[in-house]
Design a protein around this motif. Structure first.
Motif, short mmCIF file in Angstrom:
data_model
loop_
_atom_site.label_atom_id
_atom_site.label_comp_id
_atom_site.label_asym_id
_atom_site.label_seq_id
_atom_site.Cartn_x
_atom_site.Cartn_y
_atom_site.Cartn_z
N GLU A 109 10.28 11.03 -1.17
CA GLU A 109 9.72 11.02 0.10
C GLU A 109 8.63 12.23 0.32
O GLU A 109 7.71 12.03 0.51
CB GLU A 109 10.66 10.86 1.34
CG GLU A 109 11.32 9.60 1.43
CD GLU A 109 12.25 9.60 2.61
OE1 GLU A 109 12.63 10.49 3.08
OE2 GLU A 109 12.59 8.28 3.12
N SER A 110 9.12 13.46 -0.03
CA SER A 110 8.32 14.51 -0.07
C SER A 110 7.03 14.58 -1.04
O SER A 110 5.96 14.87 -0.73
CB SER A 110 9.10 15.84 -0.58
OG SER A 110 10.27 16.04 0.44
N ASN A 113 4.70 12.22 0.52
CA ASN A 113 3.98 12.83 1.57
C ASN A 113 2.98 13.92 1.20
O ASN A 113 1.78 14.18 1.79
CB ASN A 113 5.14 13.55 2.52
CG ASN A 113 5.64 12.42 3.50
OD1 ASN A 113 5.57 11.62 3.90
ND2 ASN A 113 6.97 12.96 3.81
#
Length: 182
Positions: A109-110, A113
């Motif tokens: 997810e990072s 992002n």
């Protein structure tokens, strides 16, 4: 030698061209116009226009046309097209095996992002690449064309952004306006 440079250049563009074909345009221009000088700025603008009109992704179409223009050979087209597609093909095969399993992992997810702002920057860069005298005219040489181009751009931007006008209808309206005003 040009075929090796062509493969390396478009492999690199395919590898780092996050955000799709429009995001690749500034990278393609930097390599083929500025670095290697295979094309002039006008030729590149023409290739972008042709790539937009033909079916298929603009980045792949541009690679195909640049490959042919730079080498004068169908082999240049084949090599450039293959090179720009190959990294995505390998990455997608690799990522698809693991993505569904780890898509909710905080590291994954990072990473996504972190990629979002980079994609926005690449798309903005592509927009700036297309804002040149070949597309908008020159305020000193052809004031009428320049003003009309700016007005069409602003009306389209405001129409699609603020009023949520259908982009296809805006393209048709801009084509008609260009036909009538130029």
């Amino acid at each position: 030698m040009i075929y090796i440079q062509l493969f390396y250049t478009f492999f690199k563009i395919g590898l780092f061209g996050f955000g799709g074909g429009y995001a690749m345009l500034s990278m393609i221009q930097g390599e083929v116009v500025t670095r290697y000088e295979w094309l002039s700025s006008q030729e590149f603008t023409d290739i972008v226009a042709i790539s937009q009109m033909t079916p298929g992704p603009i980045g792949i179409n541009a690679a195909t046309y640049v490959g042919f223009t730079a080498t004068g050979s169908i082999w240049g087209s084949i090599i450039a097209t293959f090179a720009v597609i190959f990294p995505s093909f390998i990455l997608m095969l690799t990522i698809s095996k693991f993505f569904l399993k780890y898509q909710k992992h905080p590291v994954v997810e990072s990473i996504f992002n972190g990629l979002r702002p980079a994609v926005v920057g690449l798309l903005a860069s592509a927009a700036l690449v297309l804002m040149n005298t070949e597309n908008f005219g020159s305020p000193t040489k052809d004031t009428y064309s320049f003003v009309i181009s700016i007005i069409i751009f602003l009306v389209t931007f405001i129409g699609t952004r603020k009023y949520k006008a259908n982009p296809i209808l805006m393209i048709i309206a801009c084509g008609i306006a260009g036909l009538l005003l130029y």
